[in-house]
Motif scaffolding. Sequence first.
Motif, PDB file in Angstrom:
ATOM      1  N   GLU A  41       0.834  -1.205   0.000  1.00  0.00           N
ATOM      2  CA  GLU A  41       0.000   0.000   0.000  1.00  0.00           C
ATOM      3  C   GLU A  41       0.868   1.255   0.000  1.00  0.00           C
ATOM      4  O   GLU A  41       0.555   2.242  -0.679  1.00  0.00           O
ATOM      5  CB  GLU A  41      -0.925  -0.018   1.216  1.00  0.00           C
ATOM      6  N   CYS A  42       1.968   1.227   0.756  1.00  0.00           N
ATOM      7  CA  CYS A  42       2.886   2.379   0.776  1.00  0.00           C
ATOM      8  C   CYS A  42       3.394   2.682  -0.631  1.00  0.00           C
ATOM      9  O   CYS A  42       3.402   3.836  -1.072  1.00  0.00           O
ATOM     10  CB  CYS A  42       4.084   2.094   1.687  1.00  0.00           C
ATOM     11  N   MET A  43       3.837   1.625  -1.333  1.00  0.00           N
ATOM     12  CA  MET A  43       4.348   1.845  -2.690  1.00  0.00           C
ATOM     13  C   MET A  43       3.272   2.457  -3.566  1.00  0.00           C
ATOM     14  O   MET A  43       3.509   3.440  -4.280  1.00  0.00           O
ATOM     15  CB  MET A  43       4.829   0.533  -3.308  1.00  0.00           C
ATOM     16  N   PRO A  53       2.455  15.777 -12.681  1.00  0.00           N
ATOM     17  CA  PRO A  53       3.219  17.001 -12.921  1.00  0.00           C
ATOM     18  C   PRO A  53       2.805  18.065 -11.908  1.00  0.00           C
ATOM     19  O   PRO A  53       1.612  18.199 -11.607  1.00  0.00           O
ATOM     20  CB  PRO A  53       2.808  17.424 -14.332  1.00  0.00           C
ATOM     21  N   GLY A  54       3.784  18.778 -11.367  1.00  0.00           N
ATOM     22  CA  GLY A  54       3.484  19.825 -10.386  1.00  0.00           C
ATOM     23  C   GLY A  54       3.545  19.333  -8.951  1.00  0.00           C
ATOM     24  O   GLY A  54       3.684  20.133  -8.025  1.00  0.00           O
ATOM     25  N   ALA A  55       3.416  18.023  -8.742  1.00  0.00           N
ATOM     26  CA  ALA A  55       3.630  17.477  -7.396  1.00  0.00           C
ATOM     27  C   ALA A  55       5.127  17.481  -7.116  1.00  0.00           C
ATOM     28  O   ALA A  55       5.942  17.759  -8.003  1.00  0.00           O
ATOM     29  CB  ALA A  55       3.076  16.060  -7.307  1.00  0.00           C
ATOM     30  N   HIS A  56       5.490  17.209  -5.866  1.00  0.00           N
ATOM     31  CA  HIS A  56       6.897  17.230  -5.468  1.00  0.00           C
ATOM     32  C   HIS A  56       7.317  15.855  -4.976  1.00  0.00           C
ATOM     33  O   HIS A  56       6.497  15.073  -4.486  1.00  0.00           O
ATOM     34  CB  HIS A  56       7.103  18.277  -4.365  1.00  0.00           C
ATOM     35  N   LEU A  57       8.624  15.602  -5.062  1.00  0.00           N
ATOM     36  CA  LEU A  57       9.143  14.326  -4.554  1.00  0.00           C
ATOM     37  C   LEU A  57       8.740  14.109  -3.102  1.00  0.00           C
ATOM     38  O   LEU A  57       8.432  12.987  -2.698  1.00  0.00           O
ATOM     39  CB  LEU A  57      10.674  14.282  -4.680  1.00  0.00           C
ATOM     40  N   GLY A  58       8.740  15.183  -2.316  1.00  0.00           N
ATOM     41  CA  GLY A  58       8.382  15.073  -0.902  1.00  0.00           C
ATOM     42  C   GLY A  58       6.965  14.557  -0.675  1.00  0.00           C
ATOM     43  O   GLY A  58       6.679  13.951   0.369  1.00  0.00           O
ATOM     44  N   ASP A  59       6.092  14.787  -1.643  1.00  0.00           N
ATOM     45  CA  ASP A  59       4.704  14.292  -1.508  1.00  0.00           C
ATOM     46  C   ASP A  59       4.692  12.756  -1.488  1.00  0.00           C
ATOM     47  O   ASP A  59       3.880  12.136  -0.789  1.00  0.00           O
ATOM     48  CB  ASP A  59       3.828  14.766  -2.682  1.00  0.00           C
ATOM     49  N   ILE A  60       5.602  12.169  -2.272  1.00  0.00           N
ATOM     50  CA  ILE A  60       5.696  10.708  -2.331  1.00  0.00           C
ATOM     51  C   ILE A  60       6.188  10.180  -0.983  1.00  0.00           C
ATOM     52  O   ILE A  60       5.585   9.285  -0.385  1.00  0.00           O
ATOM     53  CB  ILE A  60       6.674  10.274  -3.454  1.00  0.00           C
ATOM     54  N   GLY A  61       7.300  10.769  -0.513  1.00  0.00           N
ATOM     55  CA  GLY A  61       7.868  10.323   0.757  1.00  0.00           C
ATOM     56  C   GLY A  61       6.910  10.517   1.918  1.00  0.00           C
ATOM     57  O   GLY A  61       6.788   9.657   2.802  1.00  0.00           O
ATOM     58  N   PRO A  94      16.483  11.603  -9.856  1.00  0.00           N
ATOM     59  CA  PRO A  94      16.628  12.081  -8.485  1.00  0.00           C
ATOM     60  C   PRO A  94      16.713  10.915  -7.493  1.00  0.00           C
ATOM     61  O   PRO A  94      16.526   9.758  -7.864  1.00  0.00           O
ATOM     62  CB  PRO A  94      15.289  12.806  -8.278  1.00  0.00           C
ATOM     63  N   GLN A  95      17.012  11.230  -6.238  1.00  0.00           N
ATOM     64  CA  GLN A  95      16.808  10.286  -5.149  1.00  0.00           C
ATOM     65  C   GLN A  95      15.351  10.425  -4.698  1.00  0.00           C
ATOM     66  O   GLN A  95      14.878  11.527  -4.480  1.00  0.00           O
ATOM     67  CB  GLN A  95      17.730  10.613  -3.974  1.00  0.00           C
ATOM     68  N   VAL A  96      14.672   9.299  -4.576  1.00  0.00           N
ATOM     69  CA  VAL A  96      13.257   9.313  -4.189  1.00  0.00           C
ATOM     70  C   VAL A  96      13.158   8.781  -2.762  1.00  0.00           C
ATOM     71  O   VAL A  96      13.132   7.564  -2.535  1.00  0.00           O
ATOM     72  CB  VAL A  96      12.417   8.460  -5.165  1.00  0.00           C
ATOM     73  N   LEU A  97      13.144   9.702  -1.799  1.00  0.00           N
ATOM     74  CA  LEU A  97      13.105   9.291  -0.391  1.00  0.00           C
ATOM     75  C   LEU A  97      11.712   8.755  -0.058  1.00  0.00           C
ATOM     76  O   LEU A  97      10.708   9.201  -0.618  1.00  0.00           O
ATOM     77  CB  LEU A  97      13.439  10.476   0.522  1.00  0.00           C
ATOM     78  N   HIS A  98      11.675   7.805   0.872  1.00  0.00           N
ATOM     79  CA  HIS A  98      10.392   7.216   1.273  1.00  0.00           C
ATOM     80  C   HIS A  98       9.876   7.811   2.571  1.00  0.00           C
ATOM     81  O   HIS A  98       9.064   7.217   3.269  1.00  0.00           O
ATOM     82  CB  HIS A  98      10.536   5.690   1.354  1.00  0.00           C
ATOM     83  N   TYR A  99      10.357   9.019   2.879  1.00  0.00           N
ATOM     84  CA  TYR A  99       9.869   9.792   4.020  1.00  0.00           C
ATOM     85  C   TYR A  99      10.030  11.251   3.617  1.00  0.00           C
ATOM     86  O   TYR A  99      10.769  11.543   2.663  1.00  0.00           O
ATOM     87  CB  TYR A  99      10.686   9.481   5.287  1.00  0.00           C
TER      88      TYR A  99
END
Length: 287
Positions: free
Chosen positions: A136-138, A147-155, A186-191
């Motif tokens: 579910e996290c993935m 588009p327009g979202a940020h990597l931080g939103d994923i983490g 990029p690096q895709v942090l999970h937090y």
Amino acid sequence: MSIALKTPEEIREMRTACRLAAEVLDYIAPFVKPGISTAEIDRLCSDYMVNVQHTTSATLNYAPPGYPPYPASVCTSLNHQICHGIPGPKSLKKGDILNIDVTVVTPQGFYGDTSRMFIIGNASILAKRLCQVTYECMWLGIAAVRPGAHLGDIGHIIQRHAEGNSFSVVREFCGHGIGRRFHEEPQVLHYGQRGGGSELRPGMIFTIEPMINAGKAAISELSDGWTIVTKDRSLSAQWEHTVLVTEDGVEVLSLSAGCPPPPKLIDGPLVSATNAAVAALPPAPLS
Ligand code: MF3
Ligand code: CO
Ligand code: CO
């Protein structure tokens, strides 16, 4: 430091590479049963890549600075192993949980990267819940991509879901851009924080691959120079897809006929598009 935007041609090549990686997992799934060793799993996957797909393994002899060459064609991370587990003679037994992580390179030179959890026989309620919550996290991470979202939103969404279920997020390893190279920006942090990190743009391709622990987040490295385990020896799970940022959302590139559908807590157009894409794929060749 900039994040490449892939061309339509590169995107087509990446669709192929990522589907092939997923098809290695489809192929190996029926063999992942009590009694098989992780070395046998590695050999079967290697034979399939080389002889059936005509791909090569990205991990075999992979040697980033400071690491010994990785000795196997897939990573097999068992129970308290978080990632980069080296296949060996140990046989699987009922109650184990196993991550198999496959990265192929196509003859055209493109990398496809995906991993799944396998539950061997009847695992504990905790083990099953860890695998499910990590899945579910993935998918929550994938659903945050547009588009327009940020990597931080994923983490952020991954961390919230993991910690909301009393699990913890591994910090030392992350998702990554991928294309003609295994690991790129990029690096895709999970937090992380909502709105933090780079803005997503159409044409970016990267992996989302959360590693979630049942206990504390801290890691240790084994003396083989590769295998990462939980410091407290609690169970760990990981799932990985490679995704493309599209003009209006996200496309999961590492789909195959045998990959599990999105979990129930995801809904909307992403789910219908994913299920339709999977249904349209031919089954992987058997051998
Ligand atoms: N496939 C892993 C990833 O998702 C990397 C494995 S590197 C290895 O990034 F050398 F351990 F195989
Ligand atoms: Co990866
Ligand atoms: Co991987």
